[in-house]
Design an enzyme around this catalytic site. Structure first.
Site, mmCIF file in Angstrom:
data_model
loop_
_atom_site.group_PDB
_atom_site.id
_atom_site.type_symbol
_atom_site.label_atom_id
_atom_site.label_comp_id
_atom_site.label_asym_id
_atom_site.label_seq_id
_atom_site.Cartn_x
_atom_site.Cartn_y
_atom_site.Cartn_z
ATOM 1 N N LYS A 142 0.856 -1.194 0.000
ATOM 2 C CA LYS A 142 0.000 0.000 0.000
ATOM 3 C C LYS A 142 0.886 1.236 0.000
ATOM 4 O O LYS A 142 1.878 1.281 0.751
ATOM 5 C CB LYS A 142 -0.899 -0.039 1.235
ATOM 6 C CG LYS A 142 -1.975 1.040 1.275
ATOM 7 C CD LYS A 142 -2.875 0.854 2.491
ATOM 8 C CE LYS A 142 -3.988 1.889 2.575
ATOM 9 N NZ LYS A 142 -4.888 1.684 3.725
ATOM 10 N N SER A 184 -9.735 1.789 2.595
ATOM 11 C CA SER A 184 -8.834 2.533 1.738
ATOM 12 C C SER A 184 -7.781 1.658 1.037
ATOM 13 O O SER A 184 -7.170 2.121 0.085
ATOM 14 C CB SER A 184 -8.124 3.610 2.555
ATOM 15 O OG SER A 184 -7.319 3.021 3.563
ATOM 16 N N SER A 196 -10.081 -0.375 6.890
ATOM 17 C CA SER A 196 -9.477 -0.284 5.553
ATOM 18 C C SER A 196 -8.776 -1.522 5.032
ATOM 19 O O SER A 196 -8.385 -1.551 3.871
ATOM 20 C CB SER A 196 -8.480 0.870 5.509
ATOM 21 O OG SER A 196 -9.163 2.061 5.298
HETATM 22 N N1 GLN Z 1 -13.187 4.224 5.916
HETATM 23 C C1 GLN Z 1 -12.634 4.690 7.154
HETATM 24 C C2 GLN Z 1 -12.183 6.121 6.989
HETATM 25 O O1 GLN Z 1 -12.406 6.660 5.984
HETATM 26 C C3 GLN Z 1 -11.502 3.830 7.575
HETATM 27 C C4 GLN Z 1 -10.265 4.123 6.838
HETATM 28 C C5 GLN Z 1 -9.104 3.292 7.298
HETATM 29 O O2 GLN Z 1 -9.258 2.293 7.993
HETATM 30 N N2 GLN Z 1 -7.922 3.755 6.964
HETATM 31 O O3 GLN Z 1 -11.609 6.695 7.854
#
Ligand code: GLN
Length: 495
Positions: A79, A154, A178
């Protein structure tokens, strides 16, 4: 060579260690495949050909000297919020669009030391803020199951790389879901270890009390191997815990006899689409069939999870992202004076969602509102963690959906709150710091839909019970074999 690439991490490492193929030959095949397949999917922001070859040569040399490398030659996607020295590390943001990492993240370094080959840097929502990968400022990633749909986020690029077979496994980061939500959307295994299990050194910070790196893989066994490789204390991250990492692979089991599975009373499946609901009801029955006992548990404060998270995470993000001021890292937009340069840089460098979070977080931390918002959110966080502790007095593992729906179409969630709600089932576990994973549990074909879409079952255990969690997930996986029942059409077409 292509058939070796289709194997799991454990078998590929075995084949390379047995010199069935050299790491370099396998890497060339993996790179060729990534270039050929990724056009349609867009999992990568960069395919790191030269870095991959360099590591492959090193792996071949080390094997020749008799080194034992548990991930010898295994292609990994990283990532792009994790540093890999000498490669661009962008966090999916224009702010870091041209920033080259001067060092390597600990988790990544441990993979390299174990012989893994970094094939590319995977797309993500900007600074890991999002649930669909649509917030990336640098590229579009499509779901290999249906290119009209998002991969989730994400860690969207990481899951799409594994689902489309261009990486054997990937590293993702999970702050509120994410790793787990995108893994569910793309039909792969996504595992977030206990907060503090894996070093965050070299991970570009979003919300430091929640961020955690974890594996995304084609099987629980592969996830366990990667977890064992990256977990453990690190002097460079003071939040890592000096507690031995049990061999998770040793705990893999084939049945669930004697396991008490908690079903959360408040997570009423009646809220879900009937087809989705049927898949989860079947998943619970399958757990029972494998020998588990289902018990009802209560998480009365879990419903406050999303509201709590959207104060704590933005508060930490507003603080963490203050460092991007045009002076130290990445983008710099020159203006009349220092203040104007800060403003111009941040206005141009951050996307809308990141700005929204910085605004919310700065507000929640500001004098006069700090007690009303930030401190209350911290209290709610404690209550949520305590609910889990009570629930785990009655069960060994909690099972629930990883997400309330399968992958959705691009632009389907135009208001931020509907996007935030995608993490309804993953955020409470993050707030409590618990180890939690998503494993494929079935498919639904949406109305008018072209192809079946995968769903994920989320399993969660008490703090540091990773080995038990992986063992239970493995039993479910081999007992149901959902991942073997369908393959993403994008992958079929490429064959
Ligand atoms: N979807 C959540 C957010 O937008 C979690 C994102 C994540 O775990 N990095 O914060």
């Amino acid at each position: 060579m292509s058939d070796v690439l289709d194997r799991g991490a454990v078998e590929i490492a075995r084949a390379v260690a047995a010199r069935e193929t050299s790491a370099l030959d396998l890497t060339e095949a993996a790179l060729a495949r990534a270039h050929q397949r990724d056009g349609a999917v867009g999992a990568y922001l960069a395919i790191t050909d030269e870095v991959a070859r360099e590591h492959a040569r090193r792996v071949d040399a080390r094997l020749a000297q008799g080194a034992r490398l548990p991930l010898a030659g295994v292609p990994v996607a990283i990532k792009d919020n994790m540093c890999l020295a000498g490669t661009r590390t962008t966090a999916g943001s224009k702010m870091l669009g041209n920033w080259v990492a001067p060092y390597t993240a600990t988790a990544v370094q441990r993979l390299l030391d174990a012989g893994a080959i970094p094939i590319g840097k995977a797309n993500l929502d900007e600074f890991a803020m999002g649930s669909s990968c649509e917030n990336s400022a640098l590229g579009v990633t499509r779901n290999p199951w249906d290119l009209a749909r998002v991969p989730g986020g994400s860690s969207g690029g990481s899951v799409a790389a594994v689902a489309s077979g261009t990486a054997t496994f990937a590293l993702g980061s999970d702050t509120g879901g994410s790793i787990r939500e995108p893994a569910a959307f793309c039909g792969v295994v996504g595992f977030k270890p206990t907060y503090g299990r894996v070093s965050r050194y070299g991970l570009i910070a979003f919300a430091s009390s929640l961020d955690q790196i974890g594996p995304i893989a084609k099987s629980v066994e592969d996830a366990a191997l990667v977890y064992e490789t990256i977990a453990g204390v690190d002097a460079a991250d003071a939040t890592t815990v000096a507690r031995p990492v049990e061999t998770a692979r040793g705990a893999l089991r084939d049945d669930l006899a004697g396991v008490r599975v908690g079903i959360v009373r408040e997570f009423d499946l009646a809220h879900l689409d009937p087809e989705v609901r049927a898949v989860y009801e079947q998943a619970y029955r399958d757990l029972e069939k494998l020998g588990a006992e289902l018990v009802e548990v209560a998480l009365p404060t879990a419903d406050y999870g999303v509201a709590t998270y959207y104060l704590i995470a933005p508060a930490e993000c507003s603080s963490n992202l203050a460092r991007f001021d045009g002076m130290r890292y990445g983008l710099r937009v020159e203006a009349a004076d220092v203040g104007a340069t800060y403003e111009a840089t941040r206005a141009a460098g951050f996307g809308d969602e990141v700005k929204r979070r910085i605004l919310i977080g700065t507000y929640a931390l500001s004098s006069g509102y700090y007690d009303a918002y930030y401190v209350r959110a911290q209290k709610a966080r404690t209550l949520i963690a305590l609910d889990f502790r009570t629930a785990f007095e009655r069960c060994d593992v909690i099972a629930c959906p990883a997400a309330s729906s399968p992958a959705f179409e691009f632009n389907a969630k135009s208001d931020p709150v509907s996007m935030y709600l995608m993490d309804y089932y993953t955020i409470p576990m993050s707030l409590a710091g618990l180890p939690s994973l998503s494993v494929p549990c079935g498919y639904v074909t949406p109305e008018g839909g072209r192809t079946p879409l995968p769903l994920g079952l989320e399993l969660t255990t008490p703090l540091f019970a990773e080995a038990a969690l992986l063992g239970i997930a493995h039993a479910y996986e081999v007992g149901t074999r959902h991942a073997q029942k369908q393959a993403p059409p994008a992958l079929e077409a490429a064959r």
